[in-house]
Design an enzyme around this catalytic site. Structure first.
Site, mmCIF file in Angstrom:
data_model
loop_
_atom_site.group_PDB
_atom_site.id
_atom_site.type_symbol
_atom_site.label_atom_id
_atom_site.label_comp_id
_atom_site.label_asym_id
_atom_site.label_seq_id
_atom_site.Cartn_x
_atom_site.Cartn_y
_atom_site.Cartn_z
ATOM 1 N N ILE A 61 -4.873 1.536 -6.170
ATOM 2 C CA ILE A 61 -6.286 1.161 -6.293
ATOM 3 C C ILE A 61 -7.187 2.400 -6.292
ATOM 4 O O ILE A 61 -8.179 2.469 -7.018
ATOM 5 C CB ILE A 61 -6.687 0.197 -5.139
ATOM 6 C CG1 ILE A 61 -5.830 -1.075 -5.179
ATOM 7 C CG2 ILE A 61 -8.172 -0.163 -5.227
ATOM 8 C CD1 ILE A 61 -5.894 -1.936 -3.914
ATOM 9 N N TYR A 90 -0.972 -4.079 10.851
ATOM 10 C CA TYR A 90 -1.796 -3.975 9.635
ATOM 11 C C TYR A 90 -3.046 -4.830 9.785
ATOM 12 O O TYR A 90 -4.174 -4.350 9.563
ATOM 13 C CB TYR A 90 -0.964 -4.444 8.431
ATOM 14 C CG TYR A 90 -1.655 -4.277 7.095
ATOM 15 C CD1 TYR A 90 -1.851 -3.017 6.555
ATOM 16 C CD2 TYR A 90 -2.090 -5.377 6.364
ATOM 17 C CE1 TYR A 90 -2.462 -2.851 5.313
ATOM 18 C CE2 TYR A 90 -2.705 -5.226 5.135
ATOM 19 C CZ TYR A 90 -2.895 -3.968 4.613
ATOM 20 O OH TYR A 90 -3.508 -3.802 3.390
ATOM 21 N N LYS A 120 -6.849 -3.474 9.902
ATOM 22 C CA LYS A 120 -7.767 -3.799 8.805
ATOM 23 C C LYS A 120 -8.940 -4.651 9.312
ATOM 24 O O LYS A 120 -10.037 -4.607 8.732
ATOM 25 C CB LYS A 120 -7.015 -4.501 7.667
ATOM 26 C CG LYS A 120 -6.013 -3.593 6.941
ATOM 27 C CD LYS A 120 -6.693 -2.419 6.223
ATOM 28 C CE LYS A 120 -5.744 -1.649 5.316
ATOM 29 N NZ LYS A 120 -6.377 -0.529 4.636
HETATM 30 P P1 NAD Z 1 -0.530 2.873 -2.446
HETATM 31 O O1 NAD Z 1 -0.225 2.381 -1.074
HETATM 32 O O2 NAD Z 1 0.469 2.627 -3.516
HETATM 33 O O3 NAD Z 1 -0.858 4.423 -2.401
HETATM 34 C C1 NAD Z 1 -1.422 4.969 -1.253
HETATM 35 C C2 NAD Z 1 -1.859 6.399 -1.518
HETATM 36 O O4 NAD Z 1 -2.303 6.897 -0.253
HETATM 37 C C3 NAD Z 1 -0.763 7.328 -2.004
HETATM 38 O O5 NAD Z 1 -1.228 8.040 -3.127
HETATM 39 C C4 NAD Z 1 -0.527 8.255 -0.806
HETATM 40 O O6 NAD Z 1 -0.138 9.560 -1.173
HETATM 41 C C5 NAD Z 1 -1.888 8.231 -0.147
HETATM 42 N N1 NAD Z 1 -1.860 8.615 1.273
HETATM 43 C C6 NAD Z 1 -0.944 8.282 2.196
HETATM 44 N N2 NAD Z 1 -1.223 8.886 3.366
HETATM 45 C C7 NAD Z 1 -2.354 9.612 3.160
HETATM 46 C C8 NAD Z 1 -3.133 10.455 3.982
HETATM 47 N N3 NAD Z 1 -2.798 10.704 5.268
HETATM 48 N N4 NAD Z 1 -4.240 11.045 3.462
HETATM 49 C C9 NAD Z 1 -4.582 10.818 2.168
HETATM 50 N N5 NAD Z 1 -3.871 10.034 1.344
HETATM 51 C C10 NAD Z 1 -2.767 9.433 1.841
HETATM 52 O O7 NAD Z 1 -1.957 2.307 -2.907
HETATM 53 P P2 NAD Z 1 -2.550 0.836 -2.756
HETATM 54 O O8 NAD Z 1 -1.471 -0.184 -2.620
HETATM 55 O O9 NAD Z 1 -3.538 0.731 -3.840
HETATM 56 O O10 NAD Z 1 -3.308 0.865 -1.350
HETATM 57 C C11 NAD Z 1 -4.524 1.552 -1.181
HETATM 58 C C12 NAD Z 1 -5.298 0.891 -0.073
HETATM 59 O O11 NAD Z 1 -5.523 -0.479 -0.411
HETATM 60 C C13 NAD Z 1 -4.626 0.898 1.289
HETATM 61 O O12 NAD Z 1 -5.598 1.113 2.291
HETATM 62 C C14 NAD Z 1 -4.063 -0.515 1.399
HETATM 63 O O13 NAD Z 1 -3.918 -0.958 2.743
HETATM 64 C C15 NAD Z 1 -5.145 -1.296 0.680
HETATM 65 N N6 NAD Z 1 -4.705 -2.613 0.193
HETATM 66 C C16 NAD Z 1 -3.662 -2.694 -0.666
HETATM 67 C C17 NAD Z 1 -3.256 -3.946 -1.093
HETATM 68 C C18 NAD Z 1 -2.068 -4.118 -2.016
HETATM 69 O O14 NAD Z 1 -1.574 -5.254 -2.135
HETATM 70 N N7 NAD Z 1 -1.610 -3.085 -2.680
HETATM 71 C C19 NAD Z 1 -3.944 -5.100 -0.670
HETATM 72 C C20 NAD Z 1 -5.035 -4.956 0.193
HETATM 73 C C21 NAD Z 1 -5.414 -3.699 0.621
#
Ligand code: NAD
Length: 247
Positions: free
Chosen positions: A17, A149, A153
């Protein structure tokens, strides 16, 4: 060009995202600072209106250094987060601390660092926007195996409302984004690690009443809206983009 003239910092922009948001914000005219702990993932992201930078959001030193270098912001998207699986019986103290450190404390630190500059920008521009990544899963609607989680959140929503209340008269807006299940690299990793990956994927889809996972393209329009002046009368909200899970 809905974000023309805005300088926006995005965390975890290497994939998922965060990356799609960085690209969308740049397309809408923003000057984007796209950051991630993983510089390799940022490799091919730079381009017109996107500057990439390493930022481990859990490092106070890296936050201070980057913030001093990039100056005042109009927008901050705190996207970084980690999913921990398990019930309350499965949580080691170290896992609880890591999840809160990354999902909540880092967000507070980066916001605390960027906020004074954003208040100054808002004095000139009328508004500045902070967007915090929360989730629908277990912070709004209970799900199994999301104890840490969900708790972290939900804390994001509390922090968001507090920032919104404290700085509403200073032109600062702060909202939380609560997506449903989004098809991103980390979701694919969770599916691949399951005992029965095909069943795990069916289970993720089954909890989405629209019968499919979200793509990042379902989520980024809300990111752009909440970072733009179009949302100038919106603050303190936990905004669900969940494909109807919480109907
Ligand atoms: P992802 O989890 O695939 O990627 C996460 C990114 O965060 C990676 O590029 C990683 O290198 C980076 N990262 C990890 N630790 C880090 C740190 N200490 N500092 C900086 N960057 C760091 O991406 P996603 O699934 O799009 O998730 C992004 C956010 O969206 C998260 O907060 C997640 O909880 C939230 N989210 C995701 C979903 C889902 O279904 N994918 C749903 C709701 C919320």
């Amino acid at each position: 060009m809905r974000l023309d003239g805005k300088k926006i910092l995005i965390t975890a922009a290497g994939q998922g995202i965060g990356r799609a948001s960085a690209e969308a914000c740049a397309r809408e005219g923003a000057e984007v600072i796209a950051t991630d702990i993983n510089e390799e993932l940022l490799g091919d992201l730079g381009g017109e209106r996107i500057e990439t930078a390493r930022l481990d959001v859990t490092s106070a030193d890296e936050i201070a250094e980057l913030s001093a270098r990039i100056g005042q912001l109009d927008g901050l998207f705190n996207c970084a987060g980690v999913v921990h699986s398990g019930s309350v019986l499965d949580i080691a103290d170290s896992e609880w601390e890591r999840a809160f450190d990354l999902n909540v404390t880092a967000m507070m630190r980066l916001t605390r660092t960027c906020l004074p500059g954003m208040i100054e920008r808002a004095e000139e521009a009328g508004t500045a926007s902070i967007l915090n990544m929360s989730s629908m899963a277990s912070s709004i609607k209970g799900f199994t195996n999301r104890a840490v989680y969900g708790a972290s959140k939900a804390a994001v929503i509390g922090l968001t409302k507090s920032i919104a209340a404290d700085f509403v008269t200073k032109g600062i807006r702060c909202n939380a984004l609560c997506p449903g299940t989004v098809d991103t690299p980390s979701l694919r990793e969770r599916i691949a690690k399951a005992a029965d990956p095909a069943q795990a994927e069916r289970d993720f889809i089954a909890r989405q009443p629209m019968g499919r996972l979200a793509s990042v393209d379902d989520i980024v329009p809300m990111v752009v809206y909440l970072l733009s002046d179009e949302s100038r009368f919106v603050s303190g909200q936990a905004v669900l983009v969940d494909g109807g899970v919480t109907i």
